[in-house]
Design an enzyme around this catalytic site. Structure first.
Site, PDB file in Angstrom:
ATOM      1  N   HIS A 124     -20.180 -81.751  13.293  1.00 34.77           N
ATOM      2  CA  HIS A 124     -19.057 -81.879  12.361  1.00 34.77           C
ATOM      3  C   HIS A 124     -19.129 -80.729  11.375  1.00 34.77           C
ATOM      4  O   HIS A 124     -20.089 -79.938  11.375  1.00 34.77           O
ATOM      5  CB  HIS A 124     -19.102 -83.226  11.637  1.00 34.77           C
ATOM      6  CG  HIS A 124     -18.696 -84.382  12.504  1.00 34.77           C
ATOM      7  ND1 HIS A 124     -17.406 -84.550  12.957  1.00 34.77           N
ATOM      8  CD2 HIS A 124     -19.401 -85.417  13.000  1.00 34.77           C
ATOM      9  CE1 HIS A 124     -17.338 -85.647  13.698  1.00 34.77           C
ATOM     10  NE2 HIS A 124     -18.545 -86.192  13.743  1.00 34.77           N
ATOM     11  N   ASP A 154     -13.855 -77.045   9.047  1.00 35.94           N
ATOM     12  CA  ASP A 154     -12.701 -77.569   9.780  1.00 35.94           C
ATOM     13  C   ASP A 154     -11.431 -76.751   9.580  1.00 35.94           C
ATOM     14  O   ASP A 154     -10.769 -76.382  10.552  1.00 35.94           O
ATOM     15  CB  ASP A 154     -12.414 -79.011   9.349  1.00 35.94           C
ATOM     16  CG  ASP A 154     -13.326 -80.015  10.038  1.00 35.94           C
ATOM     17  OD1 ASP A 154     -14.072 -79.621  10.952  1.00 35.94           O
ATOM     18  OD2 ASP A 154     -13.294 -81.195   9.660  1.00 35.94           O
TER      19      ASP A 154
END
Length: 376
Positions: A124, A154
């Site tokens: 992540h 992200d």
């Protein structure tokens, strides 16, 4: 409306950076067709679906691959955010799709990239920015480095990198007639965002100890300060002229000036003086004091406060789509009106319309829906 008007994009539904990239392309004027699974993924309200049209296709049913190929055949760009190998197992890898559409730009969004020892491993945002040196360069608390939301991996190092890559490849394809694969990895993107910091580090201008540098809260004129009402102000008076205005306004110009601004031995004393002054008045008082100042002092707003802030209101920085207020498209274009920016359509499921555009007649569409291949 927008500079990408006439460009058709296929987005394979997912969460995080790839949908963000699809949203940006839609904001820029592209026609974005999102291909959803029978049960859509998502976190909270589907704000990143704005400007898109969607069709739900069960990719595991016979005929799904052929149907998606027909949609891709009429598109310029495809973006996907799965682990390496997933699209290939569905029969939708670059080789298969570019055989149908040689000009296709195939944008791949992953954490670790398409190859290498970590390519197929889980991860992540926090993992990608930890390996790129971003996380370890941010000061924190007893819990370790402060996590900068999931903005660096992200969205900045992921979604925006993907948008830049596919648009650059699109320009080349117009010149050469050939498409290509764009490998946008969040670990690469977060490293790229650290270019200036790596430069300073190798040049001896950046300490490896977080919280001791010019831009990480180490400098007393570039950090946050608590106010009397237990709120915060952000101070960014880096340049001499801004620093001079800061110390003058705070009434400490007799002790600190542009000649000793960068005297590190003086920083603890300077910080204590700034803390004392800012703690003596409320945040709103300081906002008035610095409202028309070049001292680079601004309130640290919550999201709720940001939604209502007069500056954002005057610039139209938020739009309302589907009942939700959200950040408006950016950047702004001179050929685009304010109304164009504000009038963002909500995500719409348009299975029949999309099927019709790729040449599927009503009888075939009925059959596809009856088979459960297309979910209405």
């Amino acid at each position: 409306m927008g500079p990408l008007q006439g460009i058709r994009v296929v987005e394979m539904a997912g969460i995080g950076p790839a949908p963000f990239a699809g949203m940006m392309l839609a904001d820029l004027g592209a026609t974005v067709i999102r291909i959803d699974p029978p049960k859509r993924p998502g976190i909270g309200a589907d704000l990143m679906g704005r400007g898109k049209r969607a069709i739900a296709i069960d990719a595991k049913k016979p005929g799904a691959t052929e149907l998606i190929l027909r949609i891709v055949d009429r598109s310029s760009i495809l973006i996907e955010g799965f682990r390496p190998g997933v699209m290939e197992r569905l029969g939708l890898g670059p080789e298969q799709l570019m055989a149908v559409n040689p000009r296709l730009i195939y944008g791949r969004m992953t954490g670790w990239g398409q190859e290498g020892s970590k390519a197929t491993r889980s991860g992540h945002d926090i993992n990608y920015i930890s390996l790129s040196g971003v996380l370890g360069s941010i000061a924190g608390s007893e819990h370790g480095p402060t996590i900068p939301l999931n903005l660096v991996g992200d969205f900045g190092g992921g979604g925006m990198l993907l948008v830049a890559g596919v648009l650059a490849a699109l320009i080349e394809s117009h010149r050469t007639g050939r498409g290509q694969v764009v490998d946008a990895a969040m670990v690469d993107g977060s490293l790229l965002l650290m270019t200036m910091i790596y430069s300073m580090f190798q040049d001896g201008g950046w300490s490896a100890v977080p919280g001791g540098n010019l831009l990480d809260g180490g400098a007393p004129f570039y950090r946050n300060y608590r106010t009397k009402d237990d709120r915060w102000l952000a101070v960014g008076a880096l340049e001499p002229q801004f620093f001079n205005e800061l110390v003058t306004t705070l009434g400490v110009g007799d002790r600190f000036n542009v000649k000793n601004q960068y005297d590190h031995q003086l920083w603890p004393e300077m910080e204590a003086a700034f803390e004392k002054e800012f703690a003596g008045r409320s945040r709103s008082d300081w906002e008035e004091v610095f409202a028309f100042s070049d001292a680079c002092v601004t309130p640290v707003l919550t999201m709720g406060e940001s939604l209502e802030h007069p500056f954002h209101q005057e610039r139209g920085s938020f739009v309302k789509v589907g009942g939700f207020t959200q950040p408006a498209p950016a950047p702004r274009f001179s050929h685009q009106t304010d109304e164009d920016r504000r009038s963002r359509p909500e995500l719409s499921y348009d299975s029949r319309g999309i099927l019709e555009e790729i040449g599927v007649d009503r009888d075939e569409a009925d059959a596809l829906c009856a088979q459960g291949l297309v979910i209405e």
